[in-house]
Design a protein around this motif. Structure first.
Motif, PDB file in Angstrom:
ATOM      1  N   LEU A   5      52.234  47.397  49.980  1.00 48.52           N
ATOM      2  CA  LEU A   5      52.638  46.598  48.829  1.00 48.52           C
ATOM      3  C   LEU A   5      52.135  45.162  48.955  1.00 48.52           C
ATOM      4  O   LEU A   5      51.617  44.588  47.996  1.00 48.52           O
ATOM      5  N   GLN A   6      52.239  44.587  50.144  1.00 46.87           N
ATOM      6  CA  GLN A   6      51.752  43.226  50.358  1.00 46.87           C
ATOM      7  C   GLN A   6      50.245  43.139  50.158  1.00 46.87           C
ATOM      8  O   GLN A   6      49.738  42.160  49.615  1.00 46.87           O
ATOM      9  N   GLN A   7      49.529  44.163  50.590  1.00 47.74           N
ATOM     10  CA  GLN A   7      48.076  44.171  50.393  1.00 47.74           C
ATOM     11  C   GLN A   7      47.715  44.223  48.916  1.00 47.74           C
ATOM     12  O   GLN A   7      46.826  43.514  48.457  1.00 47.74           O
ATOM     13  N   ILE A   8      48.423  45.067  48.181  1.00 47.45           N
ATOM     14  CA  ILE A   8      48.141  45.179  46.744  1.00 47.45           C
ATOM     15  C   ILE A   8      48.483  43.873  46.045  1.00 47.45           C
ATOM     16  O   ILE A   8      47.714  43.378  45.222  1.00 47.45           O
ATOM     17  N   GLU A   9      49.616  43.296  46.382  1.00 45.62           N
ATOM     18  CA  GLU A   9      50.010  42.033  45.759  1.00 45.62           C
ATOM     19  C   GLU A   9      49.053  40.898  46.124  1.00 45.62           C
ATOM     20  O   GLU A   9      48.869  39.959  45.354  1.00 45.62           O
ATOM     21  N   GLY A  10      48.442  40.974  47.292  1.00 48.79           N
ATOM     22  CA  GLY A  10      47.506  39.945  47.726  1.00 48.79           C
ATOM     23  C   GLY A  10      46.135  40.054  47.091  1.00 48.79           C
ATOM     24  O   GLY A  10      45.321  39.144  47.184  1.00 48.79           O
ATOM     25  N   ASP A  11      45.864  41.181  46.453  1.00 50.33           N
ATOM     26  CA  ASP A  11      44.573  41.387  45.799  1.00 50.33           C
ATOM     27  C   ASP A  11      44.600  40.699  44.439  1.00 50.33           C
ATOM     28  O   ASP A  11      45.455  41.005  43.606  1.00 50.33           O
ATOM     29  N   PRO A  12      43.681  39.774  44.183  1.00 50.98           N
ATOM     30  CA  PRO A  12      43.703  39.050  42.904  1.00 50.98           C
ATOM     31  C   PRO A  12      43.560  39.960  41.681  1.00 50.98           C
ATOM     32  O   PRO A  12      44.004  39.619  40.593  1.00 50.98           O
ATOM     33  N   ARG A  13      42.979  41.133  41.866  1.00 52.19           N
ATOM     34  CA  ARG A  13      42.830  42.052  40.728  1.00 52.19           C
ATOM     35  C   ARG A  13      44.160  42.620  40.267  1.00 52.19           C
ATOM     36  O   ARG A  13      44.267  43.134  39.168  1.00 52.19           O
TER      37      ARG A  13
END
Length: 96
Positions: A5-13
């Protein structure tokens, strides 16, 4: 390591997506990967796979550079090598 979840939230897209509403599961596989003895093949995109260091043996990794990962020329050989390692060999039949 950051959670999925943190990785997805960290992705600007992903800034336009209601990520927290779409991803209801907050499963962190670190503990399960660290304690299970089941063979694992972890795939990473352009980097070592997430959770690879935390995973218990037996484990294998494949770093792929093409998306979708199935189109990377290293995908099939990595998968076949893993399956050959973990699946039993077929019984040999005697030829009369």
């Amino acid at each position: 390591q950051p959670t999925g979840l943190q990785q997805i939230e960290g992705d600007p897209r992903s800034r336009w997506l209601p990520v927290r509403l779409l991803l209801r599961e907050r499963f962190d596989p670190t503990r399960a990967l660290a304690t299970t003895g089941v063979p694992k093949l972890l795939l990473g995109a352009n980097a070592p796979p997430l959770y690879f260091d935390a995973a218990a043996q037996p484990k294998r990794e494949a770093i792929l550079h093409r998306k979708p990962l199935q189109l990377d020329p290293r995908y099939s050989p990595a998968l076949l090598a893993f399956l050959e390692q973990v699946l039993p060999s077929p019984p040999r039949t005697a030829i009369p």
